[in-house]
Design an enzyme around this catalytic site. Structure first.
Site, short mmCIF file in Angstrom:
data_model
loop_
_atom_site.label_atom_id
_atom_site.label_comp_id
_atom_site.label_asym_id
_atom_site.label_seq_id
_atom_site.Cartn_x
_atom_site.Cartn_y
_atom_site.Cartn_z
N ASP A 292 -1.34 -5.02 -6.79
CA ASP A 292 -2.44 -5.34 -6.07
C ASP A 292 -3.45 -4.21 -6.72
O ASP A 292 -3.19 -3.28 -7.28
CB ASP A 292 -2.26 -4.97 -4.52
CG ASP A 292 -1.26 -5.74 -4.04
OD1 ASP A 292 -0.83 -6.85 -4.33
OD2 ASP A 292 -0.59 -5.26 -2.99
N1 URA Z 1 3.99 -4.65 -3.13
C1 URA Z 1 2.75 -4.76 -2.69
O1 URA Z 1 2.59 -4.75 -1.51
N2 URA Z 1 1.80 -4.45 -3.51
C2 URA Z 1 2.09 -4.18 -4.77
O2 URA Z 1 1.00 -3.75 -5.65
C3 URA Z 1 3.18 -4.07 -5.39
C4 URA Z 1 4.21 -4.26 -4.57
#
Ligand code: URA
Length: 228
Positions: A100
């Site tokens: 993310d």
């Molecule tokens: N899980 C999440 O919620 N975000 C990420 O970036 C990776 C794993």
């Protein structure tokens, strides 16, 4: 023996079309001589340079990036993306999986399609380890839910391993890569992720000498281990 356009695109300098453009521009040299023909064939051990920067031959390029928050895991975007952090010669690369925008940590960037596929295949259950800071500590019941697999709305998550590393900090190891997976698992337990960092993918461990935003090429041993 190898064609010049294949050499450059194997080395991560772009698609065949993109590298043909570089060659036409007259900035590519083989053994010190400008070559403007994409189909030029030579020995891989020759010295190839682009704008006088030597590009050693590699079938594929493998980069470990310590991703900062604020960058999206995409190759083209209006917003800042992770490839903006990599030297601009490397156009033909893409991140293996997504973190993310607000997540930090280990991101593998390569042009090795078969390896990327293998690491992301849901059937392979490749482990990903995260450091997760949350709003409040997990209860015994929460830990049991992680161990059993969490069901939430119409989603189900496979069992995950969880180790506490501080009052509200955990190491969480998952074997899937669903959208916002870690955040949603904690949300399912009425908790909230306030900081997230990936530190491992399969046996590739984030090099803690890499500052946030820095990258390095993988060693031959790391590449072999990932392919195993
Ligand atoms: N899980 C999440 O919620 N975000 C990420 O970036 C990776 C794993």
């Amino acid at each position: 023996m190898i064609r010049l356009d294949k050499y450059l695109s194997d080395c991560g300098l772009g698609t065949r079309k993109e590298v043909k453009k570089l060659i036409r521009e007259g900035i590519v040299k083989v053994n010190g001589e400008v070559i403007v023909t994409s189909s030029f064939v030579f020995d891989e051990t020759s010295e190839v340079s682009v704008e006088d920067e030597i590009i050693p031959y590699q079938k594929y390029v493998y980069i470990m990036l310590h991703k900062p928050a604020g960058y999206i895991s995409a190759t083209e975007s209006r917003e800042a993306n992770v490839l903006d952090l990599i030297e601009e010669y490397y156009k033909g690369l893409y991140p293996v999986g997504r973190l993310d925008k607000d997540t930090e940590g280990l991101l593998l960037i390569t042009n090795d399609g078969p390896l990327g596929h293998q690491l992301l295949s849901p059937k392979k259950h490749v482990e990903k380890e995260y450091i997760v800071q949350v709003n409040h500590p997990l209860s015994e019941m929460d830990l049991k839910q992680f161990a059993d697999g969490i069901q939430w709305k119409d989603e189900s998550f496979l069992p995950a391993k969880v180790f506490q590393s501080d009052t509200t900090e955990y190491h969480v190891i998952i074997q899937e890569g669903k959208f916002h997976q870690i955040k949603r698992m904690f949300q399912a337990l009425d908790n909230e992720v306030v900081y997230l960092k990936r530190i491992r993918m399969k046996n590739l461990i984030l090099d803690d000498s890499l500052e946030i935003g820095q990258y390095r090429f993988l060693t031959d041993e790391e590449i072999e281990d990932l392919k195993r």
